[in-house]
Design a protein around this motif. Structure first.
Motif: not given
Length: 164
Positions: A100, A103-105, A107-109, A111-112
């Motif tokens: 988790n 994944r959070e790192h 998605t935070r850092n 570009d999607d």
């Protein structure tokens, strides 16, 4: 689904369901099976009778097992309430927490780029776009094509569902 009777090396008996015999073997081989009582990873299958329904005859009629004039037995004393059992071992909880956090790192850092992942990765690989951290979606064929072209990427682990 297959239900196995299991026991750890400390003789704690428990049951678990598996999609197949191969799934049991794979989970045991990876050390993912642990005793819910003591956490031991030394878990073995136990002998159990198969549950097979007969189809050659109708179910037997209910017949009293004791004479009618015998009074019913006294109710059994209430058993102690069952103790809660941890569904996940501490090790499994730690792995989920790390997945988790990872994944959070990302998605935070990063570009999607969504379904344009393979296209964007190619542009960066061939110098058509500036290198940056991206994440997105690619189907199996797109992922294989990226590998064949020598484009390095890593799958982003799926966040474990807290209900599982």
């Amino acid at each position: 689904m297959i239900r196995y009777a299991l026991a750890c090396d400390k003789a704690h008996a428990f049951e678990s369901w598996f999609p197949s015999s191969a799934a049991y073997d794979a989970q045991r081989g990876q050390g993912l099976l642990t005793c819910p009582v003591c956490g031991s990873a030394e878990v073995e299958k136990q002998i159990m009778a198969p549950s097979v329904a007969r189809t050659d005859r109708a179910p037997a009629a209910l017949v009293p097992a004791v004479p009618v004039d015998v009074p019913p037995p006294a109710p059994a004393p209430e058993a102690a309430s069952p103790q809660p059992v941890a569904v996940l071992s501490e090790r499994e909880q730690a792995v989920r927490a790390m997945l988790n956090a990872f994944r959070e790192h990302v998605t935070r850092n990063a570009d999607d780029v969504g379904h344009r992942f393979a296209e964007e990765a190619r542009k960066m690989h061939y110098g058509e776009a500036e290198h940056r951290s991206i994440y997105g979606k690619a189907d199996l064929a797109e992922a294989k094509a990226l590998i064949d072209e020598g484009i390095a990427f890593h799958p982003l682990p799926i966040a474990p569902d807290e209900r599982n």
